[in-house]
Design a protein around this motif. Sequence first.
Motif, PDB file in Angstrom:
ATOM      1  N   GLY A   1       0.779  -1.227  -0.106  1.00 35.91           N
ATOM      2  CA  GLY A   1       0.033   0.022   0.013  1.00 35.91           C
ATOM      3  C   GLY A   1       0.917   1.396  -0.098  1.00 35.91           C
ATOM      4  N   GLY A   2       0.466   2.322  -0.509  1.00 38.37           N
ATOM      5  CA  GLY A   2       0.964   3.546  -0.366  1.00 38.37           C
ATOM      6  C   GLY A   2       1.566   4.009  -1.673  1.00 38.37           C
ATOM      7  N   HIS A   3       1.823   2.990  -2.551  1.00 38.94           N
ATOM      8  CA  HIS A   3       2.457   3.208  -3.822  1.00 38.94           C
ATOM      9  C   HIS A   3       1.377   3.201  -5.004  1.00 38.94           C
ATOM     10  CE1 HIS A   3       6.108   2.203  -1.738  1.00 38.94           C
ATOM     11  NE2 HIS A   3       5.402   1.077  -1.271  1.00 38.94           N
ATOM     12  N   SER A   4       1.402   4.221  -5.800  1.00 40.77           N
ATOM     13  CA  SER A   4       0.681   4.509  -6.916  1.00 40.77           C
ATOM     14  C   SER A   4       1.369   4.879  -8.241  1.00 40.77           C
ATOM     15  CB  SER A   4      -0.601   5.197  -6.472  1.00 40.77           C
ATOM     16  OG  SER A   4      -1.586   5.276  -7.518  1.00 40.77           O
ATOM     17  N   ASP A   5       1.026   4.249  -9.228  1.00 46.38           N
ATOM     18  CA  ASP A   5       1.565   4.965 -10.598  1.00 46.38           C
ATOM     19  C   ASP A   5       0.876   4.538 -11.701  1.00 46.38           C
ATOM     20  OD1 ASP A   5       3.117   5.884 -12.476  1.00 46.38           O
ATOM     21  OD2 ASP A   5       4.550   4.306 -12.551  1.00 46.38           O
ATOM     22  N   PRO A   6      -0.571   4.870 -11.651  1.00 44.37           N
ATOM     23  CA  PRO A   6      -1.546   4.787 -12.702  1.00 44.37           C
ATOM     24  C   PRO A   6      -1.100   4.766 -14.235  1.00 44.37           C
ATOM     25  CG  PRO A   6      -2.417   6.388 -11.473  1.00 44.37           C
ATOM     26  CD  PRO A   6      -0.985   5.977 -10.934  1.00 44.37           C
ATOM     27  N   ARG A   7      -1.377   3.967 -15.097  1.00 46.66           N
ATOM     28  CA  ARG A   7      -1.186   4.111 -16.388  1.00 46.66           C
ATOM     29  C   ARG A   7      -1.929   5.311 -17.045  1.00 46.66           C
ATOM     30  NH1 ARG A   7      -0.268  -0.552 -17.467  1.00 46.66           N
ATOM     31  NH2 ARG A   7       1.902  -0.753 -17.843  1.00 46.66           N
ATOM     32  N   ASN A   8      -3.154   5.273 -16.262  1.00 46.95           N
ATOM     33  CA  ASN A   8      -4.092   6.275 -16.975  1.00 46.95           C
ATOM     34  C   ASN A   8      -4.452   7.147 -15.752  1.00 46.95           C
ATOM     35  OD1 ASN A   8      -4.630   5.027 -19.707  1.00 46.95           O
ATOM     36  ND2 ASN A   8      -5.191   3.275 -18.643  1.00 46.95           N
ATOM     37  N   PRO A   9      -3.705   8.050 -15.402  1.00 44.93           N
ATOM     38  CA  PRO A   9      -4.139   8.924 -14.198  1.00 44.93           C
ATOM     39  C   PRO A   9      -5.421  10.017 -14.357  1.00 44.93           C
ATOM     40  CG  PRO A   9      -2.409   9.654 -15.172  1.00 44.93           C
ATOM     41  CD  PRO A   9      -2.504   8.548 -15.705  1.00 44.93           C
ATOM     42  N   THR A  10      -5.496  10.236 -15.644  1.00 45.28           N
ATOM     43  CA  THR A  10      -6.618  11.116 -15.984  1.00 45.28           C
ATOM     44  C   THR A  10      -8.151  10.504 -15.845  1.00 45.28           C
ATOM     45  OG1 THR A  10      -5.217  12.114 -17.543  1.00 45.28           O
ATOM     46  CG2 THR A  10      -7.671  12.715 -17.706  1.00 45.28           C
ATOM     47  N   ILE A  11      -8.134   9.187 -16.141  1.00 40.77           N
ATOM     48  CA  ILE A  11      -9.250   8.370 -16.236  1.00 40.77           C
ATOM     49  C   ILE A  11      -9.441   7.934 -14.730  1.00 40.77           C
ATOM     50  CG2 ILE A  11     -10.148   5.884 -16.507  1.00 40.77           C
ATOM     51  CD1 ILE A  11      -8.954   5.927 -19.279  1.00 40.77           C
ATOM     52  N   LEU A  12      -8.615   7.535 -14.082  1.00 36.79           N
ATOM     53  CA  LEU A  12      -8.854   7.394 -12.522  1.00 36.79           C
ATOM     54  C   LEU A  12      -9.216   8.730 -11.734  1.00 36.79           C
ATOM     55  CD1 LEU A  12      -8.171   5.468 -10.240  1.00 36.79           C
ATOM     56  CD2 LEU A  12      -5.941   6.336 -10.057  1.00 36.79           C
ATOM     57  N   ARG A  13      -8.620   9.888 -12.127  1.00 33.61           N
ATOM     58  CA  ARG A  13      -8.977  11.098 -11.551  1.00 33.61           C
ATOM     59  C   ARG A  13     -10.340  11.273 -11.883  1.00 33.61           C
ATOM     60  NH1 ARG A  13      -8.186  16.492 -13.832  1.00 33.61           N
ATOM     61  NH2 ARG A  13      -8.336  18.083 -12.275  1.00 33.61           N
ATOM     62  N   MET A  14     -10.860  11.177 -13.318  1.00 37.44           N
ATOM     63  CA  MET A  14     -12.338  11.519 -13.514  1.00 37.44           C
ATOM     64  C   MET A  14     -13.317  10.598 -12.669  1.00 37.44           C
ATOM     65  SD  MET A  14     -11.624  11.667 -17.712  1.00 37.44           S
ATOM     66  CE  MET A  14     -13.434  11.771 -18.113  1.00 37.44           C
ATOM     67  N   LEU A  15     -13.045   9.372 -12.426  1.00 39.04           N
ATOM     68  CA  LEU A  15     -13.810   8.168 -11.723  1.00 39.04           C
ATOM     69  C   LEU A  15     -13.784   8.601 -10.243  1.00 39.04           C
ATOM     70  CD1 LEU A  15     -12.557   4.815 -13.133  1.00 39.04           C
ATOM     71  CD2 LEU A  15     -14.696   5.871 -13.220  1.00 39.04           C
ATOM     72  N   SER A  16     -12.649   9.298  -9.780  1.00 41.25           N
ATOM     73  CA  SER A  16     -12.585   9.819  -8.587  1.00 41.25           C
ATOM     74  C   SER A  16     -13.385  10.925  -8.239  1.00 41.25           C
ATOM     75  CB  SER A  16     -11.251  10.097  -8.092  1.00 41.25           C
ATOM     76  OG  SER A  16     -11.013  11.353  -8.625  1.00 41.25           O
ATOM     77  N   PHE A  17     -13.997  11.650  -9.294  1.00 36.30           N
ATOM     78  CA  PHE A  17     -14.951  12.632  -9.065  1.00 36.30           C
ATOM     79  C   PHE A  17     -16.332  12.291  -8.697  1.00 36.30           C
ATOM     80  CE2 PHE A  17     -12.002  15.469 -11.914  1.00 36.30           C
ATOM     81  CZ  PHE A  17     -11.180  16.034 -10.565  1.00 36.30           C
ATOM     82  N   VAL A  18     -16.550  10.951  -9.274  1.00 31.37           N
ATOM     83  CA  VAL A  18     -17.801  10.413  -9.111  1.00 31.37           C
ATOM     84  C   VAL A  18     -17.890   9.239  -7.894  1.00 31.37           C
ATOM     85  CG1 VAL A  18     -18.935  11.009 -11.170  1.00 31.37           C
ATOM     86  CG2 VAL A  18     -17.698   9.079 -11.241  1.00 31.37           C
ATOM     87  N   GLY A  19     -16.848   9.413  -6.983  1.00 34.34           N
ATOM     88  CA  GLY A  19     -16.800   8.551  -6.056  1.00 34.34           C
ATOM     89  C   GLY A  19     -16.560   7.164  -6.096  1.00 34.34           C
ATOM     90  N   LYS A  20     -15.744   6.850  -7.491  1.00 34.49           N
ATOM     91  CA  LYS A  20     -15.515   5.542  -7.722  1.00 34.49           C
ATOM     92  C   LYS A  20     -14.182   5.001  -7.604  1.00 34.49           C
ATOM     93  CE  LYS A  20     -19.842   6.200  -8.458  1.00 34.49           C
ATOM     94  NZ  LYS A  20     -20.565   6.215  -7.360  1.00 34.49           N
ATOM     95  N   SER A  21     -13.231   5.560  -6.832  1.00 38.06           N
ATOM     96  CA  SER A  21     -11.998   4.917  -6.703  1.00 38.06           C
ATOM     97  C   SER A  21     -11.531   5.505  -5.197  1.00 38.06           C
ATOM     98  CB  SER A  21     -10.977   5.505  -7.602  1.00 38.06           C
ATOM     99  OG  SER A  21     -10.670   7.095  -7.392  1.00 38.06           O
ATOM    100  N   GLU A  22     -10.626   4.573  -4.700  1.00 36.45           N
ATOM    101  CA  GLU A  22     -10.303   4.636  -3.317  1.00 36.45           C
ATOM    102  C   GLU A  22      -9.041   5.530  -3.101  1.00 36.45           C
ATOM    103  OE1 GLU A  22     -11.902   3.381  -0.968  1.00 36.45           O
ATOM    104  OE2 GLU A  22     -13.336   2.293  -1.982  1.00 36.45           O
ATOM    105  N   ARG A  23      -8.301   5.542  -2.216  1.00 32.94           N
ATOM    106  CA  ARG A  23      -7.183   6.593  -1.917  1.00 32.94           C
ATOM    107  C   ARG A  23      -6.140   5.950  -2.905  1.00 32.94           C
ATOM    108  NH1 ARG A  23      -8.851   5.918   3.159  1.00 32.94           N
ATOM    109  NH2 ARG A  23      -6.792   4.464   3.343  1.00 32.94           N
ATOM    110  N   ALA A  24      -5.309   6.708  -3.477  1.00 29.22           N
ATOM    111  CA  ALA A  24      -4.235   6.402  -4.379  1.00 29.22           C
ATOM    112  C   ALA A  24      -3.570   5.176  -3.584  1.00 29.22           C
ATOM    113  CB  ALA A  24      -3.470   7.396  -4.899  1.00 29.22           C
ATOM    114  N   GLY A  25      -3.146   4.232  -4.381  1.00 24.70           N
ATOM    115  CA  GLY A  25      -2.108   3.267  -3.761  1.00 24.70           C
ATOM    116  C   GLY A  25      -2.800   2.312  -2.579  1.00 24.70           C
ATOM    117  N   THR A  26      -3.878   2.226  -2.763  1.00 20.58           N
ATOM    118  CA  THR A  26      -4.763   1.479  -1.760  1.00 20.58           C
ATOM    119  C   THR A  26      -5.436   0.305  -2.131  1.00 20.58           C
ATOM    120  OG1 THR A  26      -6.535   2.860  -1.341  1.00 20.58           O
ATOM    121  CG2 THR A  26      -4.865   3.282   0.133  1.00 20.58           C
ATOM    122  N   GLY A  27      -5.592   0.190  -3.365  1.00 21.26           N
ATOM    123  CA  GLY A  27      -6.498  -0.569  -4.068  1.00 21.26           C
ATOM    124  C   GLY A  27      -6.273  -2.031  -3.847  1.00 21.26           C
ATOM    125  N   VAL A  28      -4.933  -2.519  -4.477  1.00 25.23           N
ATOM    126  CA  VAL A  28      -4.556  -3.926  -3.983  1.00 25.23           C
ATOM    127  C   VAL A  28      -4.682  -4.417  -2.464  1.00 25.23           C
ATOM    128  CG1 VAL A  28      -2.516  -5.442  -4.236  1.00 25.23           C
ATOM    129  CG2 VAL A  28      -3.015  -3.873  -5.970  1.00 25.23           C
TER     130      VAL A  28
END
Length: 474
Positions: A345-372
Amino acid sequence: MNQIIVDGGRCLNMEDDRFEAKSALGRDVWESYSAFANAHGGTIVIGLSEREDGDGFDITGVKDAESRRDEIWSVLNNRKKVSVNVMSAGDIEIVDADGKKLIVMTVPPADRLLRPVYIDSVENGTFKRNGSGDYHCTPAEIGSMYRDASAESRDIQPSKWATLEDLDDETVESYRNMMSASLPGNSWLKEPRGEFLRLIGAARKIGDDIVPTMAGLMMFGQYSTIALEVPGFMLDYREYEGNDPEWTRRYAAGTPGWSGNLFDFYTRVATRLPLLVDTGFRVPDGMTRVDDTDLVRILREAMTNAVSNADYWGHGGVVIEIHPDRATFSNPGTFRIPVEMAKDGGHSDPRNPTILRMLSFVGKSERAGTGVRNIIGTCRENGLPDPDFREIVRPETVMVTVPLTKTSPMTMNLSDRIAELISKDNRITATEIATELGVSRNAVTSEIAVLKRNGKLERIGGPRGRWQLNRRWV
């Protein structure tokens, strides 16, 4: 550095995706250097010769080891020979083994900004690791590394041909409504369509024009338009019942009746998840976290990871399969960070950070680096086997399998589980077994040693050979 196991003039280590034995310093050493640097790192030991009986390696040693070590450093720092030196002081050691000297090179994984790591030329000297061997990378694989090495993510780059009119109005409005529910009162929601899209990352200003970004096109475009700019773009969702190999429900980009874009795919799949894991309730849009169960939440998180880390310019597309006992999420590309780091945990390097950011605006992603870490922790808290995280080499694919029931082959004892995997693939490596079973590699190698001593398992054809099970046991 991998621990070197020595016994009676032999090295008992087996070659796998993190260990390579060499008899002398030659070009093949540099091929392995490139392969390890372009993957997850590994150890090269020079001074080992493969035994004819396949039981480990004879320790032949390296003559004038100090000079050979200096030669290695000289090549590493010669840009005409090696594209980049990823090693530092302490990564090359001279080790005494039964009175002979070995050179041990601990090759770290190269930062993605430095890849591809190659020898002589990028076309002919770029390698990767596959099990216990190195392979020459194809132009497509080299291109994938160059995409990942870009300072600017591919998904924020502007579309070459699409305009804002090519984005589906219904999808954009659905997204805006969901953002309004997630972030009520946000000032961006009051902006006109073009400015709203720019603010969320779906568009950017080029001169006097506002044009879609690749993220915006994939999230909100029509499939026919998306495919013109992203030929590898594919989204595929399938549901199965029992052991029936035929799917009972499917959503695939490019089929009639819907847009085929990423946001509509995400919402369709998310709507199905609460209905498939026996939550006992329905969620209005399938995504709102109110009344979510732990299992629904981590399945959505696994889906978020897949769509935000996919290399949409690769091969295979995003594929989600839901079976009664498991859910599998596959996406093209490789792990951007080692799985071990992601699990911490605590490590994040998404290949598509813009897509992830857009999903975060509608509440569909957890804190960066915590998913796994969340997925693993939730499985354990609910008494489920650990999820499986696997990287397939050709084509480059990340596959995550989340168990949905407590009944699993992983409840078998370790010996039987190892035997089951070997019976399916007699060339499987210890590392691949460990990854498949969700246990440490040391646990696997120790169990294999016991099985060999008890006559239940033997190695045929040396380190690059195959396993053979004693059929009286199987």
